[in-house]
Write a protein that holds these residues in place. Sequence first.
Motif, mmCIF file in Angstrom:
data_model
loop_
_atom_site.group_PDB
_atom_site.id
_atom_site.type_symbol
_atom_site.label_atom_id
_atom_site.label_comp_id
_atom_site.label_asym_id
_atom_site.label_seq_id
_atom_site.Cartn_x
_atom_site.Cartn_y
_atom_site.Cartn_z
ATOM 1 N N GLY A 52 0.810 -1.216 0.000
ATOM 2 C CA GLY A 52 0.000 0.000 0.000
ATOM 3 C C GLY A 52 0.835 1.253 0.000
ATOM 4 O O GLY A 52 2.067 1.213 0.084
ATOM 5 N N ARG A 53 0.119 2.354 -0.115
ATOM 6 C CA ARG A 53 0.744 3.674 -0.070
ATOM 7 C C ARG A 53 -0.016 4.525 0.928
ATOM 8 O O ARG A 53 -1.228 4.421 1.044
ATOM 9 C CB ARG A 53 0.726 4.329 -1.450
ATOM 10 C CG ARG A 53 1.771 3.703 -2.366
ATOM 11 C CD ARG A 53 1.743 4.219 -3.765
ATOM 12 N NE ARG A 53 2.069 5.624 -3.903
ATOM 13 C CZ ARG A 53 2.381 6.190 -5.068
ATOM 14 N NH1 ARG A 53 2.441 5.452 -6.177
ATOM 15 N NH2 ARG A 53 2.641 7.463 -5.139
ATOM 16 N N VAL A 54 0.725 5.355 1.623
ATOM 17 C CA VAL A 54 0.137 6.245 2.614
ATOM 18 C C VAL A 54 0.522 7.668 2.242
ATOM 19 O O VAL A 54 1.707 7.988 2.143
ATOM 20 C CB VAL A 54 0.662 5.910 4.030
ATOM 21 C CG1 VAL A 54 0.057 6.862 5.055
ATOM 22 C CG2 VAL A 54 0.386 4.465 4.371
ATOM 23 N N ARG A 55 -0.458 8.493 2.041
ATOM 24 C CA ARG A 55 -0.227 9.896 1.710
ATOM 25 C C ARG A 55 -0.308 10.688 3.016
ATOM 26 O O ARG A 55 -1.373 11.179 3.401
ATOM 27 C CB ARG A 55 -1.221 10.353 0.673
ATOM 28 C CG ARG A 55 -0.939 9.729 -0.687
ATOM 29 C CD ARG A 55 -2.052 9.960 -1.700
ATOM 30 N NE ARG A 55 -1.672 9.524 -3.022
ATOM 31 C CZ ARG A 55 -1.684 8.256 -3.439
ATOM 32 N NH1 ARG A 55 -2.063 7.299 -2.620
ATOM 33 N NH2 ARG A 55 -1.328 7.933 -4.667
ATOM 34 N N HIS A 56 0.819 10.791 3.689
ATOM 35 C CA HIS A 56 0.861 11.440 4.997
ATOM 36 C C HIS A 56 0.346 12.879 4.928
ATOM 37 O O HIS A 56 -0.343 13.330 5.847
ATOM 38 C CB HIS A 56 2.288 11.441 5.559
ATOM 39 C CG HIS A 56 2.764 10.108 6.009
ATOM 40 N ND1 HIS A 56 2.126 9.354 6.959
ATOM 41 C CD2 HIS A 56 3.858 9.383 5.639
ATOM 42 C CE1 HIS A 56 2.798 8.235 7.177
ATOM 43 N NE2 HIS A 56 3.849 8.223 6.381
ATOM 44 N N GLY A 64 -6.659 18.897 9.822
ATOM 45 C CA GLY A 64 -6.389 20.314 9.977
ATOM 46 C C GLY A 64 -4.941 20.680 10.219
ATOM 47 O O GLY A 64 -4.649 21.777 10.694
ATOM 48 N N LEU A 65 -4.025 19.779 9.877
ATOM 49 C CA LEU A 65 -2.604 20.062 10.050
ATOM 50 C C LEU A 65 -1.934 20.226 8.694
ATOM 51 O O LEU A 65 -2.446 19.752 7.682
ATOM 52 C CB LEU A 65 -1.925 18.933 10.830
ATOM 53 C CG LEU A 65 -2.440 18.732 12.257
ATOM 54 C CD1 LEU A 65 -1.848 17.471 12.859
ATOM 55 C CD2 LEU A 65 -2.113 19.945 13.117
ATOM 56 N N SER A 66 -0.794 20.858 8.690
ATOM 57 C CA SER A 66 -0.055 21.087 7.457
ATOM 58 C C SER A 66 1.237 20.272 7.481
ATOM 59 O O SER A 66 1.956 20.259 8.480
ATOM 60 C CB SER A 66 0.266 22.576 7.335
ATOM 61 O OG SER A 66 1.023 22.815 6.173
#
Length: 150
Positions: A52-56, A64-66
């Motif tokens: 899989g891939r995780v788009r952090h 709501g974080l950058s």
Amino acid sequence: MLRFILLTCLAVTAAIPARADDMIAVRSGRPVTETLDRLQAVVIAGGFFLVGRVRHSEAAMGVGLSLRPTELMIFGRPQGGTPIMVCNQRAGIDLPLRALAWQDEAGQVWLGMIDPQSLKPRWDLPAACDAPLAAMEAGVRRFLAEATAP
């Protein structure tokens, strides 16, 4: 079911401490997602399966974080990892392989993977694992080079 497996893998790998000197990282001239797309094509062509891939960054936005562009890919092939786990099953916490692509504060994109040779002291692997570790390291270096080639 796949989502459960992926989330389980992520929970386990998140608990693994990694030192910066354990990572082999190379510069990429492409954006994060494109860099991982290229890596994915290389590893699949090499007979590996994609976990899989995780788009952090997207996950961060969702709460709501950058976060600058950052993505993780998990992939493996039992022919490479199993011989290492035969030497010490606990090494399975570091397998399958993971690759991280990220954009640093200067805008440079990097692609990195843990150096398989760091598993030897971490898991007190015997000499019987030297050849599988060397093969895995060669593969990691080849993957990084091919995925970031101009």
